[in-house]
Structures are given as structure tokens and as C-alpha cells.
Scaffold this motif. Structure first.
Motif, PDB file in Angstrom:
ATOM      1  N   PHE A   1      59.879  64.316  44.912  1.00 48.09           N
ATOM      2  CA  PHE A   1      58.826  63.330  45.094  1.00 48.09           C
ATOM      3  C   PHE A   1      57.695  63.505  44.096  1.00 48.09           C
ATOM      4  N   THR A   2      57.034  62.389  43.796  1.00 46.85           N
ATOM      5  CA  THR A   2      55.859  62.412  42.937  1.00 46.85           C
ATOM      6  C   THR A   2      54.613  62.206  43.789  1.00 46.85           C
ATOM      7  N   TYR A   3      53.509  62.687  43.266  1.00 49.84           N
ATOM      8  CA  TYR A   3      52.231  62.460  43.926  1.00 49.84           C
ATOM      9  C   TYR A   3      51.149  62.386  42.856  1.00 49.84           C
ATOM     10  N   TRP A   4      50.006  61.810  43.236  1.00 50.96           N
ATOM     11  CA  TRP A   4      48.895  61.672  42.300  1.00 50.96           C
ATOM     12  C   TRP A   4      47.598  61.690  43.108  1.00 50.96           C
TER      13      TRP A   4
ATOM     14  N   LYS B   1      58.833  68.662  43.482  1.00 49.29           N
ATOM     15  CA  LYS B   1      57.754  67.685  43.376  1.00 49.29           C
ATOM     16  C   LYS B   1      57.095  67.791  42.008  1.00 49.29           C
ATOM     17  N   ILE B   2      56.364  66.746  41.643  1.00 46.99           N
ATOM     18  CA  ILE B   2      55.612  66.750  40.403  1.00 46.99           C
ATOM     19  C   ILE B   2      54.391  65.851  40.560  1.00 46.99           C
ATOM     20  N   GLU B   3      53.256  66.313  40.089  1.00 49.73           N
ATOM     21  CA  GLU B   3      52.071  65.455  40.064  1.00 49.73           C
ATOM     22  C   GLU B   3      52.145  64.633  38.785  1.00 49.73           C
ATOM     23  N   LEU B   4      52.174  63.319  38.928  1.00 54.19           N
ATOM     24  CA  LEU B   4      52.476  62.459  37.792  1.00 54.19           C
ATOM     25  C   LEU B   4      51.687  61.163  37.873  1.00 54.19           C
ATOM     26  N   ASP B   5      51.023  60.825  36.784  1.00 49.52           N
ATOM     27  CA  ASP B   5      50.298  59.564  36.674  1.00 49.52           C
ATOM     28  C   ASP B   5      51.282  58.489  36.226  1.00 49.52           C
ATOM     29  N   LEU B   6      51.734  57.681  37.154  1.00 47.21           N
ATOM     30  CA  LEU B   6      52.744  56.671  36.857  1.00 47.21           C
ATOM     31  C   LEU B   6      52.198  55.505  36.040  1.00 47.21           C
TER      32      LEU B   6
END
Length: 257
Positions: free
Chosen positions: A37-40, A72-77
Motif C-alpha cells: 500500500f501507498t500513503y501520503w 508500504k511506501i510513502e509516495l506523492d502520486l
């Protein structure tokens, strides 16, 4: 019972434990899928509901406790290269994915009087460009012959006006167009693509007064819960849903706009 054992699922926008993204992750994991999952947090910190620093880490722990892998990865989509970067990370750390859930959303209220080019661009970057490029990258890399799933999140723009959320409404409307536009060509690769409109859902943005006001518009007298949307998405991700594609599914519990 839908069985997703061994499938690899990407879920974008799973920052908050109360959110639909987190519920989707847990529902898919409970059926055996490995989760990336991604999060920001930068977005949620600025919103009225906020987010705690450890929520993504706690979600990862909860998912792993279900006996599946979770990364998981923190990512600015909103960045143009985010789609390629995400899929490179997923393949490197987990393998080639089977399922893509485009759950990440940018939403700030505006009207015809307050809308600005900057706000519209921010909505477009996440809601349209990221969703489109992620769907494209997933489909280009998918080579398993069948069982591919792309599931987008809609908000029911076709069912009623959202004049207080113009940027959000028109960009989410584009997601519905993307969904049925891609359906036939992706089916040739064994990929289905659908969109889910969960209706008003309690993800932490409602206070008690607003929830009570909205709840009377539902026949059951309650607003939607994240798990309601997650159950439908788990079905659409399963083999049982292989004949369903290009659909905008309004799962709103009889909500009357």
C-alpha cells in the motif's frame, strides 16, 4: 467465499486506519492476498481529520498479523514518475501484482466562485493523471493471461450534482469515463476494470451532527462504513467477478440524494 491466496494487491491511499484504503487492505489480506500500500501523510495532516504519525506502520502490522506479506511506501502520486516508481518497488519487493486498487484521492471543497487553477490542477494530478498512469503501467506489465483486476473509486457524480465540490466532481467523473473506456481493451489481456461509488462513508470526516443528518437519507438509518466498500472491492478482485468489467457500481445502501 472469494479466495485471493497468493495474489499481490496494490492499494493506493491507505494512510489512515479509519479510511476506506485501510479497510480494503485488511479485507483483501483476510482473503489471502499479499498487500503493498501507498500513503501520503502530507495530505491528511492538512485535512480536518488529520493523521497520526504511526498509522501506516500500525496498519502494516495489522495486515501482517493476518498471515500475509505487507509492504508500504510513502509516495506523492501527484508526481508524474510515481507510477513507474511504484511498480518498480512492488516488483522488487514482492513480485508482479495481480490487483490494483486506485483508492488515493485529492479532495478540497470549491465552488464556481472559489475554484482556482491551482486547486483544479491538484485534483487532476491525483484523481485523473495518477489513476490513469497507474492503470496504464499495471496493464502494460501484466502478462499472466487472466485474473488481472483494476478497481477505481468513484463518487456518484452521475447520480447527482456536487456544486460545492467542482474540482473533485469533474475529476472523479473522468475516472468513470476512464473505467468504461479501457474495459474492452484490457479484457483482451485478461484484466477487468471497474469503479466503485461507496456513497457517504464514515471515514472520520463526519461529526456526530453531520452523521445524524446524513443517516436519515439511508433506509437502514446508518451511513456507509469502510468495510461496506471493502467487501464489494474484494468480490470484484476475485475470480468470481471475471465476467464483470467496465461497470460503475453504486454501492450506496439505498442512499437518497
Amino acid at each position: 467465499m472469494q479466495n485471493l491466496n497468493g495474489k499481490i494487491a496494490i492499494v493506493t491511499g491507505a494512510t489512515r486506519l479509519k479510511g476506506i484504503g485501510a479497510a480494503i487492505c485488511k479485507e483483501l489480506a483476510a482473503k489471502g492476498a499479499h498487500i503493498f500500500f501507498t500513503y501520503w501523510k502530507t495530505y491528511d495532516v492538512d485535512m480536518p481529520w488529520g493523521v497520526e504519525e504511526e498509522e501506516p506502520a500500525n496498519l502494516q502490522k495489522e495486515i501482517r498479523s493476518l498471515g500475509v506479506k505487507c509492504e508500504k511506501i510513502e509516495l506523492d502520486l501527484s508526481l508524474e514518475d510515481s507510477a513507474v516508481h511504484l511498480f518498480d518497488e512492488v516488483e522488487d519487493r514482492m513480485g508482479r501484482p495481480d490487483i490494483l486498487i486506485n483508492n488515493a484521492t485529492f479532495s478540497v471543497n470549491d465552488t464556481y466562485e472559489t475554484i482556482s487553477g491551482e486547486a483544479l490542477d491538484k485534483h487532476y494530478a491525483v484523481n485523473v493523471r495518477a489513476t490513469t498512469l497507474l492503470s496504464s503501467e499495471f496493464s502494460k506489465r501484466f502478462d499472466k493471461g487472466k485474473g488481472g483486476r483494476v478497481i477505481n473509486m468513484s463518487s456518484g457524480q452521475a447520480l447527482g450534482k456536487m456544486s460545492g465540490e467542482i474540482s473533485y466532481a469533474i475529476t472523479k467523473g473522468a475516472v468513470e469515463t476512464l473505467t468504461y473506456t479501457l474495459s474492452s481493451v484490457l479484457m483482451e489481456k485478461g484484466i477487468t476494470i471497474n469503479a466503485v461509488d461507496p456513497g457517504p462513508t464514515d471515514t472520520g470526516w463526519m461529526n456526530d451532527e453531520l452523521e445524524a443528518e446524513i443517516a436519515v437519507q439511508f433506509p437502514l438509518g446508518r451511513v456507509g462504513q469502510p468495510k461496506d466498500a471493502a467487501r464489494l472491492i474484494a468480490f470484484l478482485a476475485s475470480d468470481e467477478a471475471e465476467w464483470i468489467t467496465g461497470q460503475i457500481i453504486h454501492s450506496e445502501g439505498g442512499f437518497s440524494k
